[in-house]
Design a protein around this motif. Structure first.
Motif, mmCIF file in Angstrom:
data_model
loop_
_atom_site.group_PDB
_atom_site.id
_atom_site.type_symbol
_atom_site.label_atom_id
_atom_site.label_comp_id
_atom_site.label_asym_id
_atom_site.label_seq_id
_atom_site.Cartn_x
_atom_site.Cartn_y
_atom_site.Cartn_z
ATOM 1 N N ILE A 186 0.893 -1.202 -0.070
ATOM 2 C CA ILE A 186 -0.045 0.043 0.019
ATOM 3 C C ILE A 186 0.909 1.395 -0.146
ATOM 4 N N ALA A 187 1.614 1.563 0.968
ATOM 5 C CA ALA A 187 2.180 2.630 1.375
ATOM 6 C C ALA A 187 3.473 2.969 0.228
ATOM 7 N N THR A 188 4.451 1.929 0.016
ATOM 8 C CA THR A 188 5.341 2.315 -0.910
ATOM 9 C C THR A 188 4.973 2.717 -2.438
ATOM 10 N N PRO A 189 3.972 1.957 -3.011
ATOM 11 C CA PRO A 189 3.444 2.497 -4.223
ATOM 12 C C PRO A 189 2.646 3.891 -4.098
ATOM 13 N N ALA A 190 2.044 3.995 -3.340
ATOM 14 C CA ALA A 190 1.232 5.174 -3.047
ATOM 15 C C ALA A 190 2.260 6.392 -2.845
ATOM 16 N N PHE A 191 3.148 6.331 -2.102
ATOM 17 C CA PHE A 191 4.191 7.544 -1.981
ATOM 18 C C PHE A 191 4.855 7.802 -3.181
ATOM 19 N N GLN A 192 5.438 6.644 -3.848
ATOM 20 C CA GLN A 192 5.897 6.810 -5.102
ATOM 21 C C GLN A 192 5.084 7.583 -6.226
ATOM 22 N N GLU A 193 4.027 7.311 -6.104
ATOM 23 C CA GLU A 193 3.186 7.924 -7.195
ATOM 24 C C GLU A 193 2.782 9.279 -6.514
#
Length: 430
Positions: A395-402
């Motif tokens: 959840i968090a890694t792809p969301a922050f990257q986006e």
């Protein structure tokens, strides 16, 4: 606590060394004991310090011998899980506190509460012990830690005319944003954010603005929120990349080491990194390169708190030699020895006495700046959250990257972290 792909080359996986070390095979006919100590030291100085301390212990304790097993940070969680389930875990386990929760709650790590000597309990401050306390028990001894700092080009700082921050008078986050503007020029970005793994960096720095993200209710269950204090640091990074154009977009997918050639080449004036990266800079920078260490920006009222996940030493629950293992840990973490380990890893010790050592207060290589930040270090927000690894990875890694790249806005980021994130955590708290 960094875990880089390059570490795999520094040490052979420990799993290969563990078969055949079951507890029944480690007591000699004369009653002497052999302990397995799996170390994740990877820098040559650190490996040498650990091995020397093992040799010193063995010379003084012939009936409690310690075998040094070289491990690797690469894939450590899965390797340890395999060794636990196979009944072949090392007695003394080197890891990081943010990797311990599932092992502690799963019954794989011994509760050290009644085994630790008073000297050690008193020397390490309570906020450090909280990083290894799960379910009311202490499941590891936190011994090394590193704040995040700004590695900066001293010449560019001086030429820009910006105020040079100190540990006693750091930049605010808005001053940092303005400094990045002043340091941005033709062919140069004011800052490079290496955010291949953005979650721990974001959450830990957000403590300075009051960020918490994880909230434990009266029932003991944890929920995710992403309130205004949590959003301030991410917004600075996002705006530096997408609005100010003072941060390099290309570095968002990089690890810290990847940014160093650009830093040395003058492409980036500042790089936020863990304190231990100074070792790479000292060894790899061109001769005469004018680098310096600045404290990370502070939140309202000069709040310099940061979350950390210290390196830890734990004892396997299956080990029949828990007292002997704790005695060895106590030896490793005597103040003088803790300083040796810290210097070898270019990190800070957790122990109060070790932190007073003059070697950690020199201006050379920024030691004094980092040591001054030690009192502001706190348990990382996700430290005791079951399900955090899945929340982080899925959840968090792809969301922050986006978000940092500009692909989604702040509202979408919040919805992903909170709505999707709480679905993950609920599965671990039924």
């Amino acid at each position: 606590m960094r875990r880089r792909a390059l570490l795999a080359a520094a040490a052979a996986p420990a799993a290969a060394a563990l078969p055949g070390c079951a507890s029944g095979r480690r007591r000699a006919a004369d009653g002497s004991v052999t302990l397995r100590f799996q170390s994740l030291a990877w820098q040559q100085e650190s490996i040498e310090a650990n091995k020397q301390l093992v040799e010193e212990w063995n010379a003084a304790h012939p009936r409690i011998r310690v075998d040094y097993v070289q491990g690797s940070w690469d894939g450590i969680h899965d390797q340890l899980l395999t060794s636990f389930e196979g009944g072949e875990a090392p007695d003394v386990i080197h890891d990081a506190s943010d990797d311990l929760a599932d092992f502690a709650y799963g019954g794989y790590l011994a509760d050290l509460t009644g085994l630790l000597p008073r000297r050690l309990l008193d020397d390490i401050p309570g906020h450090s012990w909280r990083t290894t306390t799960f379910g009311g028990g202490i499941h590891g001894v936190p011994f090394l830690q590193e704040p995040r700092v700004l590695m900066a080009n001293r010449t560019l700082l001086t030429e820009s005319g910006v105020r040079i921050p100190t540990a006693g008078h750091p930049w605010s986050w808005q001053e940092f944003r303005q400094a990045a503007r002043e340091l941005t020029g033709k062919g140069r970005y004011g800052v490079a954010w290496p955010l291949k793994e953005p979650v721990s960096a974001t959450l830990n720095l957000s403590l300075s603005t009051g960020g918490q993200v994880f909230h434990r209710g009266a029932d003991g269950k944890v929920t995710v929120r992403f309130d205004a204090p949590d959003q301030q640091v991410p917004r600075v990074v996002h705006d530096q990349v997408n609005t100010d154009r003072t941060a390099a977009r290309a570095t968002l997918g990089m690890g810290g080491s990847d940014t160093l050639p650009g830093f040395f080449g003058g492409k980036y004036a500042m790089v936020p990194l863990g304190f231990s990266y100074r070792q790479q800079i000292a060894q790899q920078a061109p001769e005469g390169f004018p680098w310096t260490v600045l404290p990370a920006p502070a939140g309202p009222g000069g709040d310099q708190r940061q979350g950390v996940s210290p390196q830890t030493l734990s004892v396997a629950e299956d080990s029949p030699y828990k007292k002997e293992a704790v005695a060895f840990i106590d030896f490793l973490l005597r103040p003088r020895n803790m300083v040796r380990l810290a210097l070898g890893d270019w990190m800070l010790p957790t122990g109060r006495q070790a932190l007073t050592d003059p070697a950690l207060h020199t201006g050379r290589h920024g030691w004094a700046t980092g040591t001054a930040l030690a009192r502001h270090l706190r348990s990382a927000p996700a430290q005791s959250v079951r399900g955090y690894p899945e929340w982080k990875d899925k959840i968090a890694t792809p969301a922050f990257q986006e978000y940092y790249s500009g692909a989604i806005d702040g509202d979408t980021l919040r919805r992903k972290l909170v709505k999707d994130g709480n679905l993950v955590l609920r599965r671990y708290q039924r």
